[in-house]
Write a protein that holds these residues in place. Structure first.
Motif, mmCIF file in Angstrom:
data_model
loop_
_atom_site.group_PDB
_atom_site.id
_atom_site.type_symbol
_atom_site.label_atom_id
_atom_site.label_comp_id
_atom_site.label_asym_id
_atom_site.label_seq_id
_atom_site.Cartn_x
_atom_site.Cartn_y
_atom_site.Cartn_z
ATOM 1 N N HIS A 1 7.818 4.529 -6.239
ATOM 2 C CA HIS A 1 7.998 3.144 -5.790
ATOM 3 C C HIS A 1 6.888 2.228 -6.335
ATOM 4 C CE1 HIS A 1 8.899 -0.231 -3.166
ATOM 5 N NE2 HIS A 1 7.660 -0.204 -2.728
ATOM 6 N N GLU B 1 7.347 -0.970 -8.822
ATOM 7 C CA GLU B 1 6.916 -2.320 -8.442
ATOM 8 C C GLU B 1 5.957 -2.888 -9.491
ATOM 9 O OE1 GLU B 1 7.345 -3.036 -3.744
ATOM 10 O OE2 GLU B 1 5.334 -2.543 -4.426
ATOM 11 N N HIS C 1 1.480 -1.620 5.177
ATOM 12 C CA HIS C 1 1.885 -2.113 3.862
ATOM 13 C C HIS C 1 3.388 -2.433 3.850
ATOM 14 C CE1 HIS C 1 1.730 -2.497 -0.505
ATOM 15 N NE2 HIS C 1 2.744 -1.682 -0.600
ATOM 16 N N GLU D 1 4.991 -6.170 3.169
ATOM 17 C CA GLU D 1 5.899 -6.396 2.039
ATOM 18 C C GLU D 1 7.298 -6.812 2.494
ATOM 19 O OE1 GLU D 1 5.833 -3.002 -0.733
ATOM 20 O OE2 GLU D 1 5.156 -4.452 -2.205
ATOM 21 N N TYR E 1 8.588 -9.725 0.227
ATOM 22 C CA TYR E 1 9.939 -9.700 -0.346
ATOM 23 C C TYR E 1 10.749 -10.957 0.018
ATOM 24 C CZ TYR E 1 9.198 -4.697 -1.461
ATOM 25 O OH TYR E 1 8.722 -3.499 -1.946
ATOM 26 N N HIS F 1 11.643 1.388 0.634
ATOM 27 C CA HIS F 1 10.798 1.291 1.832
ATOM 28 C C HIS F 1 11.450 2.002 3.011
ATOM 29 C CE1 HIS F 1 7.251 -1.401 1.223
ATOM 30 N NE2 HIS F 1 7.829 -1.440 0.038
HETATM 31 FE FE LIG Z 1 6.650 -1.765 -1.866
#
Ligand SMILES: [Fe+2]
Length: 166
Positions: free
Chosen positions: A118, A122, A52, A56, A61, A84
Motif C-alpha cells: 500500500h 501511494e 494513520h 488518511e 482522501y 485500508h
Molecule cells: Fe494509505
C-alpha cells in the motif's frame, strides 16, 4: 518571533508516518522471535496504523477527492480505501489472537506485507498525482491532519512521538 521551520505538507507528513511504520516492522523482523519487546512493537505499530488510517481516510482522501480533476485519481482513491479496509481487518484478526498465540508473529508479518504494498502504491502512483492538484492546499491540509493526530493520540492515551519536554 516567527517560526522559521518550513511546515511539512500533507504528503511529507504521510510519508513520515510511513517511515515510522516501516521502522516498527523492521525492528520486529530483527527481533527474531516472540518476546515482551515484540508484543510491544506489535501494539505500537497497530496503534500507529489505526491513527494513520483515520487521518488518511477521514481527512486526506476526502480532500483529494474534492480537489481531484480526473477520474483515474478517484479510482486510485477507491483502491486505497479498499486497502485500508484490508489493513484494518488484518489488525482486527491480530487483536483476536491471545497475546501468547504463536500465530501472532506470522499475522503481523502478513500485515507488514500488505502495508508495504500500500505504501509503495501511494508513494509512487497516488502522491505524485496529488502533488500536481492545483486546487489542493497541502500545507493547510497538513495542519488539519496534525490536529487530528494529536486528538487521536490523546484519546488513545498515547504520547506524541518527539514531543518536546517543557
Ligand atoms: Fe494509505
Amino acid at each position: 518571533m516567527p517560526d522559521t521551520r518550513t511546515p511539512l505538507d500533507a504528503l511529507e507528513l504521510l510519508m513520515q508516518d510511513h517511515r515510522e511504520v516501516e521502522s516498527f516492522f523492521r525492528d520486529f523482523e530483527n527481533l527474531h522471535g516472540a518476546s515482551d519487546k515484540s508484543a510491544q512493537l506489535i501494539a505500537e505499530a497497530c496503534a500507529e496504523l489505526i491513527i494513520h488510517d483515520e487521518i488518511e481516510t477521514d481527512i486526506f482522501y476526502p480532500a483529494v477527492r474534492e480537489a481531484a480533476d480526473a477520474e483515474d485519481i478517484e479510482d486510485l482513491l477507491d483502491d486505497a480505501e479498499d486497502e485500508h479496509d484490508e489493513t484494518l481487518e488484518l489488525i482486527e484478526a491480530l487483536d483476536e489472537l491471545s497475546p501468547d498465540d504463536e500465530r501472532r508473529g506470522a499475522q503481523f508479518l502478513a500485515l507488514a506485507k500488505q502495508v508495504a504494498i500500500h505504501i509503495a502504491e501511494e508513494e509512487t502512483i497516488l502522491f505524485p498525482r496529488v502533488r500536481n492538484l492545483k486546487a489542493l492546499d497541502l500545507v493547510a491540509l497538513a495542519g488539519r491532519m496534525t490536529t487530528r493526530r494529536a486528538e487521536l493520540m490523546d484519546s488513545m492515551g498515547l504520547a506524541e512521538a518527539g514531543a518536546e519536554a517543557a
